[in-house]
Structures are given as C-alpha cells and as structure tokens.
Design a protein around this motif. Sequence first.
Motif, PDB file in Angstrom:
ATOM      1  N   ALA A  14       0.837  -1.206   0.000  1.00 37.89           N
ATOM      2  CA  ALA A  14       0.000   0.000   0.000  1.00 37.89           C
ATOM      3  C   ALA A  14       0.870   1.254   0.000  1.00 37.89           C
ATOM      4  O   ALA A  14       0.629   2.202  -0.755  1.00 37.89           O
ATOM      5  CB  ALA A  14      -0.923   0.005   1.212  1.00 37.89           C
ATOM      6  N   ARG A  15       1.886   1.264   0.845  1.00 40.95           N
ATOM      7  CA  ARG A  15       2.738   2.462   0.946  1.00 40.95           C
ATOM      8  C   ARG A  15       3.594   2.632  -0.303  1.00 40.95           C
ATOM      9  O   ARG A  15       3.718   3.726  -0.833  1.00 40.95           O
ATOM     10  CB  ARG A  15       3.622   2.377   2.197  1.00 40.95           C
ATOM     11  N   GLU A  16       4.145   1.506  -0.798  1.00 40.53           N
ATOM     12  CA  GLU A  16       5.038   1.598  -1.955  1.00 40.53           C
ATOM     13  C   GLU A  16       4.273   1.969  -3.230  1.00 40.53           C
ATOM     14  O   GLU A  16       4.867   2.445  -4.190  1.00 40.53           O
ATOM     15  CB  GLU A  16       5.804   0.283  -2.118  1.00 40.53           C
ATOM     16  N   SER A  17       2.947   1.719  -3.242  1.00 43.35           N
ATOM     17  CA  SER A  17       2.144   2.074  -4.413  1.00 43.35           C
ATOM     18  C   SER A  17       1.516   3.455  -4.279  1.00 43.35           C
ATOM     19  O   SER A  17       0.640   3.821  -5.066  1.00 43.35           O
ATOM     20  CB  SER A  17       1.060   1.011  -4.640  1.00 43.35           C
ATOM     21  N   GLY A  18       1.940   4.218  -3.270  1.00 41.78           N
ATOM     22  CA  GLY A  18       1.476   5.602  -3.137  1.00 41.78           C
ATOM     23  C   GLY A  18       0.065   5.726  -2.598  1.00 41.78           C
ATOM     24  O   GLY A  18      -0.611   6.722  -2.850  1.00 41.78           O
ATOM     25  N   LEU A  19      -0.406   4.730  -1.858  1.00 42.05           N
ATOM     26  CA  LEU A  19      -1.790   4.735  -1.385  1.00 42.05           C
ATOM     27  C   LEU A  19      -1.907   5.112   0.100  1.00 42.05           C
ATOM     28  O   LEU A  19      -2.997   5.079   0.664  1.00 42.05           O
ATOM     29  CB  LEU A  19      -2.428   3.364  -1.632  1.00 42.05           C
ATOM     30  N   ALA A  20      -0.784   5.478   0.713  1.00 35.39           N
ATOM     31  CA  ALA A  20      -0.792   5.859   2.133  1.00 35.39           C
ATOM     32  C   ALA A  20      -0.381   7.323   2.273  1.00 35.39           C
ATOM     33  O   ALA A  20       0.326   7.857   1.422  1.00 35.39           O
ATOM     34  CB  ALA A  20       0.163   4.974   2.919  1.00 35.39           C
ATOM     35  N   ASP A  21      -0.839   7.947   3.359  1.00 39.21           N
ATOM     36  CA  ASP A  21      -0.420   9.313   3.656  1.00 39.21           C
ATOM     37  C   ASP A  21       1.097   9.353   3.861  1.00 39.21           C
ATOM     38  O   ASP A  21       1.660   8.471   4.514  1.00 39.21           O
ATOM     39  CB  ASP A  21      -1.119   9.821   4.935  1.00 39.21           C
ATOM     40  N   LYS A  22       1.733  10.396   3.333  1.00 34.22           N
ATOM     41  CA  LYS A  22       3.193  10.485   3.440  1.00 34.22           C
ATOM     42  C   LYS A  22       3.627  11.375   4.597  1.00 34.22           C
ATOM     43  O   LYS A  22       4.804  11.473   4.916  1.00 34.22           O
ATOM     44  CB  LYS A  22       3.765  11.010   2.123  1.00 34.22           C
ATOM     45  N   ALA A  23       2.685  12.064   5.222  1.00 29.24           N
ATOM     46  CA  ALA A  23       3.022  12.942   6.345  1.00 29.24           C
ATOM     47  C   ALA A  23       1.783  13.094   7.222  1.00 29.24           C
ATOM     48  O   ALA A  23       0.705  12.610   6.874  1.00 29.24           O
ATOM     49  CB  ALA A  23       3.480  14.302   5.827  1.00 29.24           C
ATOM     50  N   GLY A  24       1.964  13.775   8.335  1.00 29.76           N
ATOM     51  CA  GLY A  24       0.826  14.079   9.206  1.00 29.76           C
ATOM     52  C   GLY A  24       0.582  12.996  10.238  1.00 29.76           C
ATOM     53  O   GLY A  24       1.350  12.039  10.369  1.00 29.76           O
ATOM     54  N   GLN A  25      -0.539  13.160  10.941  1.00 23.97           N
ATOM     55  CA  GLN A  25      -0.873  12.301  12.071  1.00 23.97           C
ATOM     56  C   GLN A  25      -1.054  10.844  11.644  1.00 23.97           C
ATOM     57  O   GLN A  25      -0.807   9.924  12.417  1.00 23.97           O
ATOM     58  CB  GLN A  25      -2.177  12.829  12.707  1.00 23.97           C
ATOM     59  N   PHE A  26      -1.513  10.636  10.408  1.00 23.81           N
ATOM     60  CA  PHE A  26      -1.787   9.267   9.955  1.00 23.81           C
ATOM     61  C   PHE A  26      -0.809   8.829   8.878  1.00 23.81           C
ATOM     62  O   PHE A  26      -1.146   8.043   7.996  1.00 23.81           O
ATOM     63  CB  PHE A  26      -3.249   9.154   9.497  1.00 23.81           C
ATOM     64  N   GLU A  27       0.410   9.343   8.972  1.00 22.63           N
ATOM     65  CA  GLU A  27       1.473   8.952   8.049  1.00 22.63           C
ATOM     66  C   GLU A  27       1.593   7.425   8.051  1.00 22.63           C
ATOM     67  O   GLU A  27       1.624   6.796   9.110  1.00 22.63           O
ATOM     68  CB  GLU A  27       2.799   9.591   8.505  1.00 22.63           C
ATOM     69  N   GLY A  28       1.604   6.850   6.852  1.00 26.54           N
ATOM     70  CA  GLY A  28       1.768   5.400   6.745  1.00 26.54           C
ATOM     71  C   GLY A  28       0.462   4.634   6.649  1.00 26.54           C
ATOM     72  O   GLY A  28       0.474   3.433   6.398  1.00 26.54           O
ATOM     73  N   TRP A  29      -0.673   5.314   6.865  1.00 24.72           N
ATOM     74  CA  TRP A  29      -1.984   4.650   6.771  1.00 24.72           C
ATOM     75  C   TRP A  29      -2.735   5.178   5.550  1.00 24.72           C
ATOM     76  O   TRP A  29      -2.486   6.285   5.093  1.00 24.72           O
ATOM     77  CB  TRP A  29      -2.802   4.887   8.050  1.00 24.72           C
ATOM     78  N   CYS A  30      -3.683   4.386   5.044  1.00 24.52           N
ATOM     79  CA  CYS A  30      -4.321   4.705   3.767  1.00 24.52           C
ATOM     80  C   CYS A  30      -5.606   5.510   3.965  1.00 24.52           C
ATOM     81  O   CYS A  30      -6.556   5.020   4.585  1.00 24.52           O
ATOM     82  CB  CYS A  30      -4.643   3.418   3.012  1.00 24.52           C
ATOM     83  N   PRO A  31      -5.661   6.739   3.418  1.00 26.15           N
ATOM     84  CA  PRO A  31      -6.884   7.533   3.548  1.00 26.15           C
ATOM     85  C   PRO A  31      -7.981   6.993   2.641  1.00 26.15           C
ATOM     86  O   PRO A  31      -7.721   6.595   1.500  1.00 26.15           O
ATOM     87  CB  PRO A  31      -6.441   8.930   3.101  1.00 26.15           C
TER      88      PRO A  31
END
Lengths: 430, 103
Positions: free
Chosen positions: A287-304
């Motif tokens: 998910a992260r490597e395909s650009g589907l997760a937040d890159k910054a902020g409180q939920f960095e690393g999780w998918c909006p």
Amino acid sequence: MAMKRRTFVGAIAAAAILPAVAVRAQAPAKARVVVIGGGFGGTTAAKFLRLEDPGIAVTLVEPKAEFHTCPASNYVIGGFRKLADIVQDYSALAGRHGVRHVREAAVAIDPASKTVRLSGGQTLAYDKLVLSPGVDMRWGDIEGYDEAASATMPHAWHAGPQTALLRRQLEAMPDGGVVALSIPGLPYRCPPGPYERISLIAHYLKMAKPRSKILALDGKDAFSKQALFQDGWAELYKDMIEWVPLGQDGKIVEVVPGEMTLVSEFGQRHKAAVANVIPPQFAGNIARESGLADKAGQFEGWCPIDPFTFESTLAKDVYVIGDAANGGVMPKSGFSASSEAKAVARHIASLVAGRTPDLPVYINTCYSLVAPDYGISVADVFRPTKDGIVATPGAGGLSPRHPPDAAAFRHHEAEYAYGWYASMSQDIWG
Amino acid sequence: MNALACIAACLTVLLAVAGPAAAQSLAPTTGHTLAATCTSCHGPGGRSPGAMPSINGRSEAEIAKTMHEFKDDSRPATVMNRHAKGFSDGEIAAIAKEVASWR
C-alpha cells in the motif's frame, strides 16, 4: 485481450481449480476484481463479491496456503489452544465460491493502468481493486528492533511462527522471571490485543510459574477496555501484573536483544527473561510503496479512504479495507475488516449491476479474554458521515463493569468469544 | 501559507480523485446491507457452528420483537442490547425481513 486470456488460463492451471468452476469462469466476466491479501478483510471481500454476483471474476492474491489468525493467537500464547487451532485455508474459497487464488505476492499496483504486478512477474488487470494488506512493522522505530531482533524478542503481532516462538519462550523461562511487553501508541492493529495477551500470559504463569512477574511498558496513558481489564487483573492475578503508562516512563525507545534489555525514553533499563516487543506499525508495504498511504501528518503510513465507500482518496477504483485503512474511530480489528469488506463487496456489485449503491453501516464486535472463562467485549454500530466514520450515539460500548451476576456475565462472554471465532471462521473461510 | 505550500496544497486537491461520496448520492440503507454483519457472529445463513445462538428459521415477527426487546433492555443480553440500540425502528424491521428470508 489475447494476452489477458493467456494470463487467465495460465493462472487457472496454476491454481488447479476444479474443472466445473473453470468452465463456469470461462464465460465472459461482468467485471474483474483483484483482491490483495487473504486475511479477515481480503478473504471476506473475495467470498462476498462472488456471493453478491457470481458473474464477477474474483482473483485473490495471497502467497500463503494457510493463514494463522491473530484473533485467538493469544489463546495459543496462554497455552490453552494449539497453533493448529487457529489455522484457516483457502480451499472453500476456490472450490465452493469460484475465487481464483493466485499464490504469489503483489509487488506493485499501478492505479493509472489498473494493473497489479505479481512476484512471479505476471501482471493482473482489474476493473476494481480491493486492497487488504494488513500491517507491517516499523522496523527500527524502536532502536535495535529489526526483523532479526524479532527472532529473540518476538512481536507475535503477525500470527504463526512468531506466536509459537513466544509460547516456547514462556514455557522455557524459569519461575520468578520477568516477562516484559513493549506496547505502542495508537494507531496499531487490535487496540485491546496487548492487554488480552498480558491477561493470558498471567493465566499461564499463575498456574505454571507463580513467582514470575509481567512488566507491561506502554507508549500511551490509557487503553481499550482499560477498567474491565484492570478489574479482572486485580481479581485474578493480584500483583503479578505491573502496567507502566507513558506518563511513568513506559515508552520503550531501544532494545538490546543480546542482553534481553529494553530501554525507556528516560533511560531506565529493564532486563527480562522473555520480551514481547510489539512495535509501531503502518499499512502493509504494498500500500505504501504504491502511493496509497499518507506520506506525512498524524496518519502517516496509513491509507486515507472515503468513509462512505472505503475507496482510496488517492486512487480511483482502489478500495482499501482492514487495518491498513485509516477508518478513523473504527478500531483496527478483524471484525471491522470483515464488515468493511462486506460493504465494499456490496458497493462494487451494485456498480457492476448498474444499481445506485446503498448507504453502508459498519459494525465491530470484539471479545477479549481476561482468563479462559472470563470474557469482556466492545461493540459499535458505525456510520459514515462527510466528517468521517462515527459511532452511532446511544449505542454500542463496553461490557458493563458491574453487571448483576458478574461471574456468570464474564463466563457467558468467554463462551461467546469462542463462538465468535467459530462463526467468523465459517463466515469468512467457509 | 506561503506560495509554495499553497501550490502543493492545490496540487494535492487536484490530484485527489474526488471528495467523499455524498450520502445523498447513495440509496437508502437496505436490509441486505444492515443484516450482512449478523452472520459474522451468528454464522453463515444464521446457522451458528458454536456458542452463538442460531437465528436461521425464525420468523420476521420474532426477530423484530427480539431486537426491540434488546433495544429497550426488557430482554437480558450481553452484547445484543448494545447493538440493537444502534438501529432505528425502520432498520430493525428491514433486518427482521432480511434475516427471516435466509434459507
């Protein structure tokens, strides 16, 4: 098209699907849905897409043949279930429901071309993608805690070999030893999971090694079902458990596996006989490597996601469900993942059928055991709003703290915890 | 907000595929959707393999009555009272109709 057909036939041969299913699947599909991840979210999505509309071709991308559930893995750690009791497989999904199970890892998603690249080099095209990759560990977030360190200090936050390892270490440790747990701040998979684990390790130690202690070092000041757990600990385990919150220097920032030592933010060094380090987490790598997760902020690393549909806000036709998604107040649980998956399956099936999808409702029902015959729960009915997912006011919540016949109530909820597992297993993998 | 940050923010808005689906663009919640999660605890088709009560084979009236009793706490429960309070009377009727249709 010719390329697609070759790919399709090849995958059928590889998956060794029953001939009857293969013949049926060769009829032109109304839509192609690829599901990544065979946990509670992905498996539910794959099965329920086929139940909603057998005309939808569903491919589940999951390298494993068997899946160890995190729910009930604490029973194995506590010694009253075996690892074999928490295994699920995908045979019914392929054999009964006509889902194509491709036993490879997804290595890249390209939302622009709507394709998924697999570890074997093959590419799958999709009309809709359901992504349920679970969590990965943030190796190195705690200094010294990498994958190699987890062979000495297991996280056991992916069930399977890590679960067995932690159990073996508990069996091998001397009576009078300290079992240390490092617990992260939110968000992470299964908010009450660490506290059920503390409880069931205490249950084992009380019987087998009663001079031992549990030192729970926490990166937060409050936790899920806290009063219920702490009531149970006081009643059942007396002073065996010491919980150290963030405000009392509970946060672990470094580990030294060779010395079985955990180091706190302010430099306290805790030596343990067994160390269960549950590190901070984020959405699964794909998910992260395909650009589907937040890159910054409180939920960095999780998918909006869109709270009404669980469609990614970063890529069209990609639905992210389960622990990887930022579901706001919905806890990252197997039940939540399965509920989200059913809603997404219904949504996609409606779009394929040309119906206006209906407004979803999401549910969570989560049991924790404080002892094998002592259960507690949390439940909620969640609704999407434009400001995010909210719990329905006046409903849901925790088991009562002081029910009229407390012993019977806790006993019933323990029975229902086992019943929950039996039903969930059939509903998802059956 | 400086100019660069503004450009970045505007680009982010442009790149995002759409805002949240508006509730009004979706159809009203169906009984099918409301009852979909019942099987997680009560088993496929409402046939429970374990300690949870089976709900298969019960009439629409019985299911609706039971849910209302959970909702107003006139029936003892561990968790169903907490669930039932999350649904309107109309939703309970839709759930009862759907569950009673399971074969």
